[in-house]
Design an enzyme around this catalytic site. Structure first.
Site, PDB file in Angstrom:
ATOM      1  N   LYS A  14       1.985  -1.689  -9.085  1.00 43.78           N
ATOM      2  CA  LYS A  14       2.330  -2.711 -10.372  1.00 43.78           C
ATOM      3  C   LYS A  14       1.575  -2.838 -11.443  1.00 43.78           C
ATOM      4  O   LYS A  14       2.378  -2.718 -12.461  1.00 43.78           O
ATOM      5  CB  LYS A  14       2.535  -3.975  -9.600  1.00 43.78           C
ATOM      6  CG  LYS A  14       3.306  -4.286  -8.404  1.00 43.78           C
ATOM      7  CD  LYS A  14       3.428  -5.735  -7.870  1.00 43.78           C
ATOM      8  CE  LYS A  14       2.207  -6.221  -7.650  1.00 43.78           C
ATOM      9  NZ  LYS A  14       1.590  -5.691  -6.341  1.00 43.78           N
ATOM     10  N   ARG A  98       5.127 -15.201  -6.000  1.00 47.87           N
ATOM     11  CA  ARG A  98       4.711 -14.537  -4.638  1.00 47.87           C
ATOM     12  C   ARG A  98       5.125 -15.421  -3.446  1.00 47.87           C
ATOM     13  O   ARG A  98       5.009 -15.014  -2.422  1.00 47.87           O
ATOM     14  CB  ARG A  98       3.460 -14.453  -4.821  1.00 47.87           C
ATOM     15  CG  ARG A  98       2.477 -13.102  -4.715  1.00 47.87           C
ATOM     16  CD  ARG A  98       0.994 -13.458  -4.800  1.00 47.87           C
ATOM     17  NE  ARG A  98       0.236 -12.358  -4.544  1.00 47.87           N
ATOM     18  CZ  ARG A  98      -0.306 -11.484  -5.204  1.00 47.87           C
ATOM     19  NH1 ARG A  98      -0.160 -11.543  -6.610  1.00 47.87           N
ATOM     20  NH2 ARG A  98      -1.058 -10.513  -4.711  1.00 47.87           N
ATOM     21  N   ARG A 137      -9.583   2.253  -4.714  1.00 48.55           N
ATOM     22  CA  ARG A 137      -9.729   1.244  -6.070  1.00 48.55           C
ATOM     23  C   ARG A 137     -10.957   0.473  -5.885  1.00 48.55           C
ATOM     24  O   ARG A 137     -11.598   0.455  -6.706  1.00 48.55           O
ATOM     25  CB  ARG A 137      -8.483   0.454  -6.159  1.00 48.55           C
ATOM     26  CG  ARG A 137      -8.312  -0.294  -7.252  1.00 48.55           C
ATOM     27  CD  ARG A 137      -7.125  -1.122  -7.636  1.00 48.55           C
ATOM     28  NE  ARG A 137      -6.969  -2.409  -7.054  1.00 48.55           N
ATOM     29  CZ  ARG A 137      -5.830  -2.944  -6.773  1.00 48.55           C
ATOM     30  NH1 ARG A 137      -4.687  -2.559  -7.614  1.00 48.55           N
ATOM     31  NH2 ARG A 137      -5.832  -4.311  -6.118  1.00 48.55           N
ATOM     32  N   ARG A 143     -13.378  -5.088  -7.589  1.00 45.82           N
ATOM     33  CA  ARG A 143     -12.847  -6.264  -6.919  1.00 45.82           C
ATOM     34  C   ARG A 143     -13.317  -6.422  -5.485  1.00 45.82           C
ATOM     35  O   ARG A 143     -12.734  -5.432  -4.747  1.00 45.82           O
ATOM     36  CB  ARG A 143     -11.342  -6.022  -6.938  1.00 45.82           C
ATOM     37  CG  ARG A 143     -10.811  -6.541  -8.622  1.00 45.82           C
ATOM     38  CD  ARG A 143      -9.349  -6.268  -8.384  1.00 45.82           C
ATOM     39  NE  ARG A 143      -8.967  -6.934  -7.349  1.00 45.82           N
ATOM     40  CZ  ARG A 143      -7.315  -6.995  -7.359  1.00 45.82           C
ATOM     41  NH1 ARG A 143      -6.525  -6.781  -8.312  1.00 45.82           N
ATOM     42  NH2 ARG A 143      -6.843  -7.733  -6.425  1.00 45.82           N
ATOM     43  N   ARG A 155      -4.525  -9.445   3.189  1.00 39.46           N
ATOM     44  CA  ARG A 155      -3.545  -9.447   1.888  1.00 39.46           C
ATOM     45  C   ARG A 155      -2.342  -8.906   2.287  1.00 39.46           C
ATOM     46  O   ARG A 155      -1.230  -9.618   1.719  1.00 39.46           O
ATOM     47  CB  ARG A 155      -4.208  -8.800   0.733  1.00 39.46           C
ATOM     48  CG  ARG A 155      -5.207  -9.558   0.089  1.00 39.46           C
ATOM     49  CD  ARG A 155      -6.336  -8.896  -0.556  1.00 39.46           C
ATOM     50  NE  ARG A 155      -5.778  -8.336  -1.702  1.00 39.46           N
ATOM     51  CZ  ARG A 155      -6.289  -7.100  -2.255  1.00 39.46           C
ATOM     52  NH1 ARG A 155      -7.336  -6.485  -1.819  1.00 39.46           N
ATOM     53  NH2 ARG A 155      -5.546  -6.638  -3.294  1.00 39.46           N
TER      54      ARG A 155
END
Ligand code: ADP
Length: 202
Positions: A14, A98, A137, A143, A155
């Site tokens: 996204k 969400r 990532r 993160r 998640r």
């Protein structure tokens, strides 16, 4: 005005696609994940509370993210920014809504601004590929929620349990398009643009 919801599980691409879409359609980017991370960086109370949930891969409460989106929409409508706002082609919602209550609230908020969602584009990627991408990532993003496989699976589960039903909400309004999120970034981008252009003409 084009108001786009970019939808898909964590790691679906996204953020990457948002960057291209913002440039092409001159959109204002509203990412609740980014807004929450800037609250954390600023050390606000909201940020501190959100961080505890985000670090566990759990969604923050609806009223928190709805409040953040409300003030951002308002900011883009105030007289001080009106000249900027009039230059924008609309909004891209990334990581929001969400949950179904968030989607209902967004429709109401946009209604008060005399506008509405044009289309929701969902990027479809299987959970093995998502885990692979997020761990990769995590090596560079810093993160914490991208660095632990169990947290990533949590998640994705949150997404399947609470977020996936949002697709039905837009589908019932005839505003849903699913796109294969595996492949060349540019090919995926072209497919998204095709769906947007069709929805705008409708
Ligand atoms: P990703 O899509 O990679 O999980 P985001 O940056 O969109 O990343 O979100 C990171 C975290 O922030 C989520 O796991 C969740 O805890 C919180 N969050 C972001 N957006 C929302 C939202 N709309 N509702 C509830 N929680 C959210």
């Amino acid at each position: 005005m084009l108001n786009l919801v970019l939808f898909g599980p964590p790691g679906a691409g996204k953020g990457t696609q948002s960057e291209y879409l913002i440039k092409k359609y001159n959109l204002v980017h509203l990412s609740t994940g980014d807004l929450l991370r800037s609250q954390i960086a600023a050390g606000t109370e909201l940020g501190l509370r959100a961080k505890q949930l985000m670090d566990q891969g759990i969604l923050v409460p609806d009223e928190v993210v709805i409040g953040m989106i409300e003030s951002k929409l308002h900011e883009n409508q105030t007289p001080a920014t009106q000249s900027d706002a009039s230059l924008t082609g609309g909004f891209i919602f990334d990581g929001f809504p969400r949950t179904v209550p968030q989607a209902v609230a967004l429709d109401q908020l946009l209604g008060t601004h005399n506008t509405k969602i044009t289309i929701m584009i969902a990027l479809v990627v299987d959970s093995e590929e998502l885990t692979r991408r997020l761990l990769l990532r995590g090596q560079t993003s810093g993160r914490p929620d991208d660095q632990n496989e169990e947290l990533i699976r949590r998640r994705v589960k949150e997404y399947n349990d609470k977020t996936a039903p949002v697709a039905d909400y837009y589908s019932q309004q005839g505003k849903f398009a699913a796109i294969d999120g595996i492949g060349e970034i540019d090919t995926i981008f072209k497919e998204i643009c095709h769906q947007i252009d069709e929805a705008v003409e409708r």
